[in-house]
Enzyme design. Sequence first.
Site, short mmCIF file in Angstrom:
data_model
loop_
_atom_site.label_atom_id
_atom_site.label_comp_id
_atom_site.label_asym_id
_atom_site.label_seq_id
_atom_site.Cartn_x
_atom_site.Cartn_y
_atom_site.Cartn_z
N ASP A 176 0.67 -1.63 0.02
CA ASP A 176 0.04 -0.11 0.60
C ASP A 176 0.95 1.28 0.26
O ASP A 176 1.94 1.23 0.74
CB ASP A 176 -1.01 0.26 1.61
N ASN A 184 -3.34 13.17 -3.45
CA ASN A 184 -3.89 14.07 -3.62
C ASN A 184 -4.36 15.41 -3.27
O ASN A 184 -5.23 16.17 -4.11
CB ASN A 184 -5.49 12.86 -3.50
N HIS A 189 -5.49 14.70 -8.07
CA HIS A 189 -5.85 13.72 -8.13
C HIS A 189 -4.66 12.85 -9.82
O HIS A 189 -4.56 12.46 -9.45
CB HIS A 189 -7.15 12.80 -8.83
N ASP A 193 -2.61 9.50 -9.55
CA ASP A 193 -2.51 9.09 -10.86
C ASP A 193 -1.39 8.51 -11.56
O ASP A 193 -0.56 7.45 -11.89
CB ASP A 193 -3.19 9.03 -12.25
N GLU A 219 -4.67 2.75 -3.92
CA GLU A 219 -3.24 2.25 -3.49
C GLU A 219 -2.77 1.29 -3.62
O GLU A 219 -1.93 1.31 -3.08
CB GLU A 219 -3.19 3.97 -3.24
#
Length: 302
Positions: A176, A184, A189, A193, A219
Amino acid sequence: MSNDDEHWGGGKTVIVQSTPTADRSLGVLTVVVGAQPGKVLRLPDQGLTTLGRGPEQNFRFDDQSVSGQHAQIVHIGGQFMLADMKSTNGSFINDQRLADPVQLRDGDRVQLGRQTVLRFSLVTHEEEEALQRAFEAALRDGLTGALNRRHLEERLDAEISFAIRHKTELSVVMLDVDYFKRVNDSLGHPAGDAVLRHTAQLLQRTIRNEDTLARYGGEEFTVIVRGIDLNWTAAMAERLRVMVEQTPVPWQQQMIQITASFGVSSLVCCGTQRDRNTLIAIADRRLYLAKQGGRNRVAFQG
């Protein structure tokens, strides 16, 4: 007047040109029922193709009702001939059990054993490529290109069955990205990404060819690790952790520094419940312990 000319009223001549017929001579099998529905298996232009559960078969099906060497297809003289190889549960074409070799026809439904169903098709090279692209798109996460969760679950079920049957090691790594929400919230965002794409690409370059990377959700990523035990898998996870930490993500005019936490489990950790849900649950619990312990670390006990 030429014999090719055709006169109609008004003295006009109409010349009709025929459209070349598409060359649908390439044979493919598409999985309809079984592991990896939609998977396209291209038959060779000439020669023999073997089908079965054994690892030496050209096309292998992880189905207990399929024999080790179940059936074969011979392509010769433009014809595809299917023969059953004295399998335990039989081979079928359009629900008829085979006794002798039979020529496959476009659209035939081929069944191996009780649970694997294929469709035989004659296609062009362009059509075969389109089928392959469609299958790949159905398997992949659109953002990262890693396998999606649905395919991860199907693949893990098959890998567990194989490992138990052949008494081999199988492990899972769950990871993770640490503090992903901060990326973010602070950068937007699109930056998040970029972090996910970068992480997936880095992991894919680092793991072995025989291992499988998937995006589990958000994630979180999962790696299915074949043939090595818990301790060696933990060592591999530590290498991945270091790679993530030492490889910042380029984003616009800056570099985003990230870390990740890892949880590792193996079939030997599962006791008598050696199934996908137990294996994932143990890795997920250890991932949570890594987070609790300060993040940017590997947990493979507890």
